[in-house]
Design a protein around this motif. Structure first.
Motif, PDB file in Angstrom:
ATOM      1  N   ALA A 186      26.141 -17.774 109.751  1.00 17.04           N
ATOM      2  CA  ALA A 186      25.066 -17.368 108.841  1.00 17.04           C
ATOM      3  C   ALA A 186      25.334 -15.979 108.273  1.00 17.04           C
ATOM      4  CB  ALA A 186      23.723 -17.395 109.559  1.00 17.04           C
ATOM      5  N   VAL A 187      25.857 -15.078 109.093  1.00 10.99           N
ATOM      6  CA  VAL A 187      26.188 -13.726 108.626  1.00 10.99           C
ATOM      7  C   VAL A 187      27.298 -13.790 107.576  1.00 10.99           C
ATOM      8  CG1 VAL A 187      27.187 -11.515 109.316  1.00 10.99           C
ATOM      9  CG2 VAL A 187      25.417 -12.560 110.721  1.00 10.99           C
ATOM     10  N   GLU A 188      28.323 -14.601 107.834  1.00  6.65           N
ATOM     11  CA  GLU A 188      29.416 -14.735 106.864  1.00  6.65           C
ATOM     12  C   GLU A 188      28.915 -15.353 105.557  1.00  6.65           C
ATOM     13  OE1 GLU A 188      32.766 -13.716 107.215  1.00  6.65           O
ATOM     14  OE2 GLU A 188      31.702 -12.606 108.781  1.00  6.65           O
ATOM     15  N   TYR A 189      28.029 -16.327 105.665  1.00  6.78           N
ATOM     16  CA  TYR A 189      27.451 -16.984 104.488  1.00  6.78           C
ATOM     17  C   TYR A 189      26.661 -15.967 103.666  1.00  6.78           C
ATOM     18  CZ  TYR A 189      24.682 -20.468 101.872  1.00  6.78           C
ATOM     19  OH  TYR A 189      24.086 -21.217 100.895  1.00  6.78           O
ATOM     20  N   GLU A 190      25.857 -15.164 104.357  1.00  5.91           N
ATOM     21  CA  GLU A 190      25.062 -14.152 103.643  1.00  5.91           C
ATOM     22  C   GLU A 190      25.971 -13.114 102.990  1.00  5.91           C
ATOM     23  OE1 GLU A 190      21.142 -11.348 104.080  1.00  5.91           O
ATOM     24  OE2 GLU A 190      22.123 -11.982 105.935  1.00  5.91           O
ATOM     25  N   ASN A 191      27.021 -12.717 103.666  1.00  3.86           N
ATOM     26  CA  ASN A 191      27.954 -11.750 103.082  1.00  3.86           C
ATOM     27  C   ASN A 191      28.580 -12.292 101.798  1.00  3.86           C
ATOM     28  OD1 ASN A 191      27.485  -9.843 105.044  1.00  3.86           O
ATOM     29  ND2 ASN A 191      29.249 -10.412 106.296  1.00  3.86           N
ATOM     30  N   ALA A 192      28.875 -13.596 101.793  1.00  3.97           N
ATOM     31  CA  ALA A 192      29.426 -14.226 100.582  1.00  3.97           C
ATOM     32  C   ALA A 192      28.416 -14.152  99.444  1.00  3.97           C
ATOM     33  CB  ALA A 192      29.809 -15.673 100.871  1.00  3.97           C
ATOM     34  N   LEU A 193      27.149 -14.441  99.755  1.00  9.64           N
ATOM     35  CA  LEU A 193      26.111 -14.394  98.719  1.00  9.64           C
ATOM     36  C   LEU A 193      25.908 -12.966  98.208  1.00  9.64           C
ATOM     37  CD1 LEU A 193      23.454 -16.825 100.253  1.00  9.64           C
ATOM     38  CD2 LEU A 193      25.110 -17.303  98.453  1.00  9.64           C
ATOM     39  N   LYS A 194      25.931 -12.011  99.117  1.00  6.95           N
ATOM     40  CA  LYS A 194      25.735 -10.611  98.721  1.00  6.95           C
ATOM     41  C   LYS A 194      26.809 -10.154  97.738  1.00  6.95           C
ATOM     42  CE  LYS A 194      23.423  -8.624 102.789  1.00  6.95           C
ATOM     43  NZ  LYS A 194      23.637  -7.782 103.995  1.00  6.95           N
ATOM     44  N   SER A 195      28.042 -10.560  97.984  1.00  9.35           N
ATOM     45  CA  SER A 195      29.128 -10.098  97.124  1.00  9.35           C
ATOM     46  C   SER A 195      29.261 -10.922  95.844  1.00  9.35           C
ATOM     47  CB  SER A 195      30.453 -10.090  97.884  1.00  9.35           C
ATOM     48  OG  SER A 195      30.761 -11.384  98.340  1.00  9.35           O
ATOM     49  N   CYS A 196      28.854 -12.206  95.875  1.00  6.64           N
ATOM     50  CA  CYS A 196      29.078 -13.078  94.717  1.00  6.64           C
ATOM     51  C   CYS A 196      27.914 -13.110  93.726  1.00  6.64           C
ATOM     52  CB  CYS A 196      29.371 -14.506  95.181  1.00  6.64           C
ATOM     53  SG  CYS A 196      30.998 -14.694  95.933  1.00  6.64           S
ATOM     54  N   CYS A 197      26.701 -13.005  94.208  1.00  5.12           N
ATOM     55  CA  CYS A 197      25.554 -13.175  93.301  1.00  5.12           C
ATOM     56  C   CYS A 197      25.499 -12.145  92.171  1.00  5.12           C
ATOM     57  CB  CYS A 197      24.247 -13.204  94.100  1.00  5.12           C
ATOM     58  SG  CYS A 197      24.061 -14.765  95.039  1.00  5.12           S
ATOM     59  N   PRO A 198      26.011 -10.908  92.334  1.00  7.64           N
ATOM     60  CA  PRO A 198      26.039  -9.982  91.189  1.00  7.64           C
ATOM     61  C   PRO A 198      27.176 -10.263  90.205  1.00  7.64           C
ATOM     62  CG  PRO A 198      25.944  -8.793  93.310  1.00  7.64           C
ATOM     63  CD  PRO A 198      26.321 -10.208  93.598  1.00  7.64           C
ATOM     64  N   GLU A 199      28.122 -11.141  90.556  1.00 10.96           N
ATOM     65  CA  GLU A 199      29.295 -11.397  89.708  1.00 10.96           C
ATOM     66  C   GLU A 199      28.913 -12.222  88.476  1.00 10.96           C
ATOM     67  OE1 GLU A 199      32.530 -10.384  90.156  1.00 10.96           O
ATOM     68  OE2 GLU A 199      31.865  -9.168  91.860  1.00 10.96           O
ATOM     69  N   SER A 200      29.738 -12.113  87.424  1.00  9.98           N
ATOM     70  CA  SER A 200      29.474 -12.883  86.203  1.00  9.98           C
ATOM     71  C   SER A 200      29.755 -14.363  86.417  1.00  9.98           C
ATOM     72  CB  SER A 200      30.326 -12.350  85.047  1.00  9.98           C
ATOM     73  OG  SER A 200      31.693 -12.356  85.420  1.00  9.98           O
ATOM     74  N   ASP A 201      30.842 -14.675  87.128  1.00  8.63           N
ATOM     75  CA  ASP A 201      31.154 -16.079  87.427  1.00  8.63           C
ATOM     76  C   ASP A 201      30.848 -16.325  88.904  1.00  8.63           C
ATOM     77  OD1 ASP A 201      32.114 -18.624  87.764  1.00  8.63           O
ATOM     78  OD2 ASP A 201      33.972 -18.291  86.642  1.00  8.63           O
ATOM     79  N   ILE A 202      29.590 -16.619  89.172  1.00  9.09           N
ATOM     80  CA  ILE A 202      29.130 -16.781  90.563  1.00  9.09           C
ATOM     81  C   ILE A 202      29.854 -17.942  91.228  1.00  9.09           C
ATOM     82  CG2 ILE A 202      27.132 -17.256  92.036  1.00  9.09           C
ATOM     83  CD1 ILE A 202      25.388 -16.077  89.774  1.00  9.09           C
ATOM     84  N   GLY A 203      30.001 -19.052  90.493  1.00 12.18           N
ATOM     85  CA  GLY A 203      30.592 -20.261  91.066  1.00 12.18           C
ATOM     86  C   GLY A 203      32.019 -20.025  91.553  1.00 12.18           C
ATOM     87  N   ALA A 204      32.843 -19.364  90.712  1.00 18.11           N
ATOM     88  CA  ALA A 204      34.238 -19.111  91.093  1.00 18.11           C
ATOM     89  C   ALA A 204      34.302 -18.202  92.309  1.00 18.11           C
ATOM     90  CB  ALA A 204      34.986 -18.483  89.926  1.00 18.11           C
ATOM     91  N   CYS A 205      33.425 -17.197  92.321  1.00 16.26           N
ATOM     92  CA  CYS A 205      33.397 -16.273  93.454  1.00 16.26           C
ATOM     93  C   CYS A 205      33.010 -17.006  94.733  1.00 16.26           C
ATOM     94  CB  CYS A 205      32.419 -15.133  93.180  1.00 16.26           C
ATOM     95  SG  CYS A 205      32.254 -13.955  94.542  1.00 16.26           S
ATOM     96  N   LEU A 206      31.962 -17.835  94.625  1.00 15.99           N
ATOM     97  CA  LEU A 206      31.515 -18.574  95.814  1.00 15.99           C
ATOM     98  C   LEU A 206      32.575 -19.560  96.282  1.00 15.99           C
ATOM     99  CD1 LEU A 206      27.713 -19.358  95.260  1.00 15.99           C
ATOM    100  CD2 LEU A 206      28.730 -17.965  97.054  1.00 15.99           C
ATOM    101  N   ASP A 207      33.286 -20.189  95.321  1.00 19.48           N
ATOM    102  CA  ASP A 207      34.352 -21.116  95.709  1.00 19.48           C
ATOM    103  C   ASP A 207      35.398 -20.398  96.561  1.00 19.48           C
ATOM    104  OD1 ASP A 207      33.238 -23.279  94.479  1.00 19.48           O
ATOM    105  OD2 ASP A 207      34.396 -23.070  92.622  1.00 19.48           O
ATOM    106  N   ALA A 208      35.760 -19.193  96.126  1.00 21.60           N
ATOM    107  CA  ALA A 208      36.742 -18.416  96.888  1.00 21.60           C
ATOM    108  C   ALA A 208      36.181 -18.039  98.253  1.00 21.60           C
ATOM    109  CB  ALA A 208      37.127 -17.159  96.114  1.00 21.60           C
ATOM    110  N   LYS A 209      34.911 -17.639  98.269  1.00 17.57           N
ATOM    111  CA  LYS A 209      34.286 -17.247  99.540  1.00 17.57           C
ATOM    112  C   LYS A 209      34.111 -18.449 100.454  1.00 17.57           C
ATOM    113  CE  LYS A 209      33.560 -12.824  98.878  1.00 17.57           C
ATOM    114  NZ  LYS A 209      34.164 -11.811  99.756  1.00 17.57           N
ATOM    115  N   VAL A 210      33.797 -19.600  99.833  1.00 20.29           N
ATOM    116  CA  VAL A 210      33.601 -20.809 100.643  1.00 20.29           C
ATOM    117  C   VAL A 210      34.890 -21.173 101.363  1.00 20.29           C
ATOM    118  CG1 VAL A 210      33.257 -23.313 100.482  1.00 20.29           C
ATOM    119  CG2 VAL A 210      31.619 -21.772  99.423  1.00 20.29           C
TER     120      VAL A 210
END
Length: 602
Positions: A186-210
């Motif tokens: 859950a902590v790792e998941y939240e860290n991914a959201l924290k770093s990706c949600c401000p990005e312009s391409d959220i999906g690509a960022c989340l894919d990398a984080k996923v």
């Protein structure tokens, strides 16, 4: 609470502190267990662990349904913090959770016979509920990740609910994974959201984080397997075997630590492990976190290798410790021969307190042999114990136990030979041939097992070869026997409900450390009578040519298993002849326009 901080213990096997007196004193300040743990963990973590607990017991329940149970428990915690003397506040935590479950409306409609557990008294009630947990449940659909912008909006507006949904999703799918690992995800998941949600391409960022989270999930599954295996050792073989295994491992990793410190740590690790294995996830999380904090406070006692780790931030620190090498052996350790074999007064030390004497033997032997598996060290200790039990009753004990070195060497040679033979085969012949060899041997040993299960066992054993045979000579033996023990234990677990044959029963009833050699030495089941011939076991059709390569290969392996089930006494030469004929048939018929007719004729 960072996930690595919490889940690393199963690998460290080393992070206990002298907590018993402190815990007793602290618990005396809390009349209410639930108030005590709520104040330790704070509300958000307590809520998450409560959700994990309910999701693992009630895997079919919806998130909203479980949220009501979580609220009931959290409300009770608040009440008990305000007044620890309230009657319901003095209950043990597991009883509070199970009472809540037993009040669920229509429990029997959803869970059938599990509802009967409510009629039992604790702790039998808890054991009953644990027995109904379903590993990798097929009644839960695969997780579908919502659209990226939806996730980020939900994280911004309803963070607690989103993370609650996450731990619910993971926990119900992994009912044997301890809560610290789930919190970590859950902590790792939240860290991914924290770093990706401000990005312009959220999906690509989340894919990398996923992708990163997927690696973490695989590690969590790996840890879950180890945790479940540890729980199984505690349950089936008891505390003495569990503690011996942990003492051997800790002595290998921390060979400079004093014997007394390691023994104390072993007892405390066992106590916390029991909480986690019994599904008591609130106490599991709280006490594991205490153990993490304690390790670095005693870093100088345990290992020079972890000192740099303890200077890092929490996540990096614990990951560093988990991956740290075994500490270097102390210089000039004396030979054990003088103390344990040449000393004519060994029996005077052994007889007054067997367990303490043998524990020190395990410690001394293990710290000198980091290259051995814990199972091998336990076999050596058991052999030495058996020898002393016999010799100390004779007129001349020293002469009797004077050949102990030969006993030790016998165990070492057997294990080294098995690992060398199998790794040589894996490294020279390759994965496919290695798997075929395993299937031939184990189908002959236990032909009663279903074809699919034999293939599954063969693949798991081949995975052990792949994982361990590429390692250095110093690591191969320990790696191989550790993972084989896990595969064999799962096989023996199945054997309890579906007996296979007498020789499998005999091996599964052996001491924990002796099961692998027993399975290795097991021969063909001479009592086996093949079933009447079933032509469907050897069904050849055009799919043998047209199916994808992986599916074709699996079909051929199943044919191999079924062939040996028909003729377990078949020699390797006969098998090779048939395999050659089968290959020629497939090469000929797969080129024909009417494949089925060709296969039928052949």
């Amino acid at each position: 609470m960072k996930w690595l901080t919490l889940i690393s213990f199963i690998f460290l096997l080393s992070s206990a502190r002298s907590r018993n007196l402190q815990r007793t004193a602290r618990d005396a300040d809390h009349k209410s267990p639930i108030a005590h743990r709520f104040q330790d963990l704070k509300e958000e973590t307590f809520k998450a662990v409560t959700m994990i607990t309910f999701a693992q017991y009630l895997q079919r329940c919806s998130y909203d349904g479980l949220s009501k149970l979580v609220k009931d428990v959290v409300d009770l915690a608040h009440k008990c913090v305000a007044n620890e003397d309230a009657p319901e506040c003095t209950k043990p935590l597991p009883s509070i959770f199970l009472d809540e479950i037993c009040q669920v409306d229509k429990l029997r409609d959803s869970y059938g016979d599990m509802a009967d557990c409510c009629g039992k008294a604790d702790p039998e009630r808890n054991q009953c509920f644990l027995s109904f947990r379903v590993h990798q449940p097929d009644f839960i659909p695969p997780y579908q990740r919502p659209a990226a912008d939806v996730i980020c909006k939900e994280y911004k507006d309803q963070r607690v609910q989103l993370l609650g949904q996450f731990v619910y999703t993971v926990a119900r799918r992994n009912p044997f994974l301890h809560a610290p690992a789930i919190l970590g995800l859950a902590v790792e998941y939240e860290n991914a959201l924290k770093s990706c949600c401000p990005e312009s391409d959220i999906g690509a960022c989340l894919d990398a984080k996923v992708q990163q989270v997927s690696v973490i999930k695989e590690r969590a599954k790996h840890i879950g397997v180890k945790q479940q295996h540890g729980c199984r050792i505690l349950e089936k073989y008891g505390e003495r075997t569990f503690e011996a295994s942990k003492l051997a491992r800790m002595s290998q990793k921390y060979p400079k630590a004093p014997f007394a410190e390691l023994v104390k740590m072993v007892h405390e690790v066992k106590d916390v492990y029991k909480e986690c294995c019994e599904g008591d996830m609130v106490e599991c999380v709280d006490d594991w976190s205490e153990l993490v904090t304690s390790l670095c406070s005693k870093q100088d006692v345990f290992s020079s290798k972890i000192k740099p780790c303890c200077e890092l931030p929490a996540v990096e620190r614990t990951k560093c410790i988990m991956e740290a090498d075994f500490d270097d052996k102390p210089d000039n350790l004396p030979s054990l021969v003088e103390k344990y074999i040449q000393d004519k007064e060994v029996c005077k030390s052994y007889e007054p307190n067997h367990d303490a004497f043998l524990a020190e033997f395990v410690y001394e032997y293990a710290r000198r042999h980091p290259e051995y598996s814990t199972e091998l060290i336990m076999r050596i200790a058991k052999g030495y114990e058996t020898l002393l039990d016999k010799c100390c009753k004779t007129d001349n004990p020293a002469e009797c136990y004077g050949n102990a070195v030969e006993e030790v060497n016998k165990h070492v040679k057997e294990t080294e030979d098995v690992v060398k033979t199998n790794c040589d085969l894996f490294n020279t012949r390759g994965e496919a041939d290695f798997l075929q060899g395993i299937l031939v041997r184990y189908t002959k040993k236990m032909p009663q097992v279903s074809t699919d299960t034999l293939l599954e066992i063969g693949k798991k054993m081949t995975a052990v070869g792949k994982k361990c045979c590429s390692r250095s000579e110093e690591q191969r033996l320990s790696c191989s026997e550790h993972y084989l023990s896990i595969v064999i234990e799962k096989m023996c677990k199945r054997q309890e409900s579906t007996p296979i044959n007498d020789q499998v029963s005999q091996c599964c009833n052996e001491l924990y450390s002796s099961r692998r050699p027993c399975f290795t030495a097991m021969g063909i089941d001479t009592k086996y009578v093949p079933p009447p011939f079933d032509p469907m076991m050897f069904n050849f059709d055009e799919k043998m040519c047209s199916a994808p390569p992986a599916e074709r290969e699996e079909g051929q392996l199943k044919l191999l298993i079924n062939l040996i089930k028909r003729k377990p006494q078949m020699t390797e030469e006969q098998l090779n002849t048939i395999a050659g004929g089968f290959t020629a048939m497939m090469e000929k018929c797969c080129k024909q326009s009417d494949i089925d007719s060709c296969l039928g004729e052949e």
